[in-house]
Design an enzyme around this catalytic site. Sequence first.
Site, PDB file in Angstrom:
ATOM      1  N   GLY A  17       8.702  38.621  49.545  1.00 28.90           N
ATOM      2  CA  GLY A  17       7.563  38.475  48.655  1.00 28.90           C
ATOM      3  C   GLY A  17       7.776  37.333  47.690  1.00 28.90           C
ATOM      4  O   GLY A  17       8.578  36.435  47.931  1.00 28.90           O
ATOM      5  N   CYS A  18       7.072  37.378  46.579  1.00 26.44           N
ATOM      6  CA  CYS A  18       7.192  36.330  45.568  1.00 26.44           C
ATOM      7  C   CYS A  18       8.633  36.241  45.090  1.00 26.44           C
ATOM      8  O   CYS A  18       9.258  37.252  44.761  1.00 26.44           O
ATOM      9  CB  CYS A  18       6.266  36.639  44.392  1.00 26.44           C
ATOM     10  SG  CYS A  18       6.417  35.462  43.043  1.00 26.44           S
ATOM     11  N   PHE A  19       9.163  35.032  45.059  1.00 25.45           N
ATOM     12  CA  PHE A  19      10.574  34.875  44.708  1.00 25.45           C
ATOM     13  C   PHE A  19      10.884  35.180  43.253  1.00 25.45           C
ATOM     14  O   PHE A  19      12.034  35.397  42.905  1.00 25.45           O
ATOM     15  CB  PHE A  19      11.135  33.520  45.105  1.00 25.45           C
ATOM     16  CG  PHE A  19      10.302  32.297  44.801  1.00 25.45           C
ATOM     17  CD1 PHE A  19       9.505  32.183  43.681  1.00 25.45           C
ATOM     18  CD2 PHE A  19      10.347  31.228  45.677  1.00 25.45           C
ATOM     19  CE1 PHE A  19       8.764  31.043  43.425  1.00 25.45           C
ATOM     20  CE2 PHE A  19       9.612  30.072  45.433  1.00 25.45           C
ATOM     21  CZ  PHE A  19       8.819  29.983  44.297  1.00 25.45           C
ATOM     22  N   TRP A  20       9.897  35.238  42.377  1.00 20.78           N
ATOM     23  CA  TRP A  20      10.176  35.542  40.977  1.00 20.78           C
ATOM     24  C   TRP A  20      10.890  36.886  40.822  1.00 20.78           C
ATOM     25  O   TRP A  20      11.876  36.996  40.107  1.00 20.78           O
ATOM     26  CB  TRP A  20       8.897  35.581  40.155  1.00 20.78           C
ATOM     27  CG  TRP A  20       8.158  34.288  40.038  1.00 20.78           C
ATOM     28  CD1 TRP A  20       8.639  33.023  40.251  1.00 20.78           C
ATOM     29  CD2 TRP A  20       6.795  34.130  39.656  1.00 20.78           C
ATOM     30  NE1 TRP A  20       7.654  32.106  40.024  1.00 20.78           N
ATOM     31  CE2 TRP A  20       6.504  32.750  39.663  1.00 20.78           C
ATOM     32  CE3 TRP A  20       5.786  35.020  39.316  1.00 20.78           C
ATOM     33  CZ2 TRP A  20       5.248  32.245  39.323  1.00 20.78           C
ATOM     34  CZ3 TRP A  20       4.538  34.518  38.985  1.00 20.78           C
ATOM     35  CH2 TRP A  20       4.276  33.145  38.982  1.00 20.78           C
ATOM     36  N   TYR A 163       1.724  39.409  35.771  1.00 18.02           N
ATOM     37  CA  TYR A 163       2.260  39.607  37.124  1.00 18.02           C
ATOM     38  C   TYR A 163       3.686  40.154  37.050  1.00 18.02           C
ATOM     39  O   TYR A 163       4.051  41.070  37.800  1.00 18.02           O
ATOM     40  CB  TYR A 163       2.235  38.281  37.892  1.00 18.02           C
ATOM     41  CG  TYR A 163       2.740  38.389  39.315  1.00 18.02           C
ATOM     42  CD1 TYR A 163       1.851  38.481  40.381  1.00 18.02           C
ATOM     43  CD2 TYR A 163       4.107  38.408  39.606  1.00 18.02           C
ATOM     44  CE1 TYR A 163       2.304  38.589  41.686  1.00 18.02           C
ATOM     45  CE2 TYR A 163       4.571  38.518  40.904  1.00 18.02           C
ATOM     46  CZ  TYR A 163       3.664  38.605  41.935  1.00 18.02           C
ATOM     47  OH  TYR A 163       4.122  38.721  43.222  1.00 18.02           O
TER      48      TYR A 163
END
EC number: 1.8.4.11
Length: 195
Positions: A17-20, A163
Amino acid sequence: MDEKAAPGSETAIFAGGCFWGVQGVFQHVKGVSKAVSGYTGGAKDDAVYETVGTGRTGHAESVEITYDPSKVTYGQLLQVYFSVAHNPTQLNFQGPDSGTQYRSTIFAENDTQKQIAQSYIDQLDKAKLYPAPIVTTIETGKTFYPAENYHQDFLTLNPTYPYIVYNDLPKVANLKQLFPALYSEKPVLVLSASN
């Protein structure tokens, strides 16, 4: 197969998913000296957010983790990856993000990592710990491209970003709750907070 090795450093690359959020989780794991957001798995010789975000380059948002195998094993990193960093049953999406750039993939650095990862997935499948089949793939021989600086340390530098609050801070809280012996309160950052 999961014994602690001699001091030194090794790397692991995970996409989920989102790397954050993935980066934010692994920045809090003891024995990890660096967790860099980036792109892996595509056919092009370079990767930047604007093109990877189209879903047409074949790259996945990923995190390259540098760790000391005498302090944390590859198997323990896999436990964190499958338990708190992402949902391994979601095909080409995680939470609100969709597309192949958000796929669940382990980019094995060598045959040993590939074997350990496949064994781990097989064990999870056999134990039926998830309500749906695991869709995580294993790829080898892929180049990692670091993401732009504004993506590095995003969770730590933006803890009130909606987010992050909704999708990623709960992952760090779950790491602390489920793996207290592996949890480090202070994250290892790629950039200094003054950048």
